[in-house]
Scaffold this active site. Sequence first.
Site, short mmCIF file in Angstrom:
data_model
loop_
_atom_site.label_atom_id
_atom_site.label_comp_id
_atom_site.label_asym_id
_atom_site.label_seq_id
_atom_site.Cartn_x
_atom_site.Cartn_y
_atom_site.Cartn_z
N THR A 1 0.83 -1.19 0.00
CA THR A 1 0.00 0.00 0.00
C THR A 1 0.87 1.25 0.00
O THR A 1 2.03 1.21 0.40
CB THR A 1 -0.93 0.04 1.23
OG1 THR A 1 -0.13 -0.02 2.42
CG2 THR A 1 -1.92 -1.11 1.21
N ASP A 2 0.29 2.35 -0.42
CA ASP A 2 0.95 3.65 -0.38
C ASP A 2 0.66 4.33 0.95
O ASP A 2 -0.15 3.85 1.74
CB ASP A 2 0.44 4.53 -1.53
CG ASP A 2 0.89 4.02 -2.89
OD1 ASP A 2 2.00 3.47 -2.98
OD2 ASP A 2 0.13 4.19 -3.86
N ALA A 3 1.29 5.47 1.15
CA ALA A 3 1.09 6.24 2.38
C ALA A 3 -0.39 6.57 2.57
O ALA A 3 -1.09 6.94 1.63
CB ALA A 3 1.90 7.53 2.33
N GLY A 4 -0.87 6.37 3.81
CA GLY A 4 -2.23 6.72 4.16
C GLY A 4 -3.31 5.75 3.71
O GLY A 4 -4.48 5.96 3.99
N VAL A 5 -2.94 4.67 3.05
CA VAL A 5 -3.92 3.71 2.53
C VAL A 5 -4.22 2.66 3.59
O VAL A 5 -3.32 2.14 4.24
CB VAL A 5 -3.41 3.05 1.23
CG1 VAL A 5 -4.36 1.97 0.76
CG2 VAL A 5 -3.21 4.09 0.15
#
Length: 105
Positions: free
Chosen positions: A71-75
């Site tokens: 996942t990416d940041a904040g996901v």
Amino acid sequence: MTTTCDADEPALPSGDGGLVRLRLDVAYDGTDFSGWARQPGRRTVQETLETAIATVLRLDAAPALTVAGRTDAGVHAAGQVAHVDVAAGVAPEQLARRLAGVLPA
């Protein structure tokens, strides 16, 4: 963070105890994470989980996790799958319970 553990196939021949591969089903709120993958100087899901596993299993070095996707940041994630190889004597249910005690809510 929520984690469940299921025993899978042996990671190495079990002649002297060996290792067993555990499947981890992970759920988390990614708001305070810089994504899944380890990044220097950033809080990531992978590093947090690897450090927690090393803590509860009293290991000198954190075991490497292998993830199916990332996942990416904040996901956020509701059912991310990863695996880790641990000593054959580790009980998956006990590991999941102990991880719940050290991982952030």
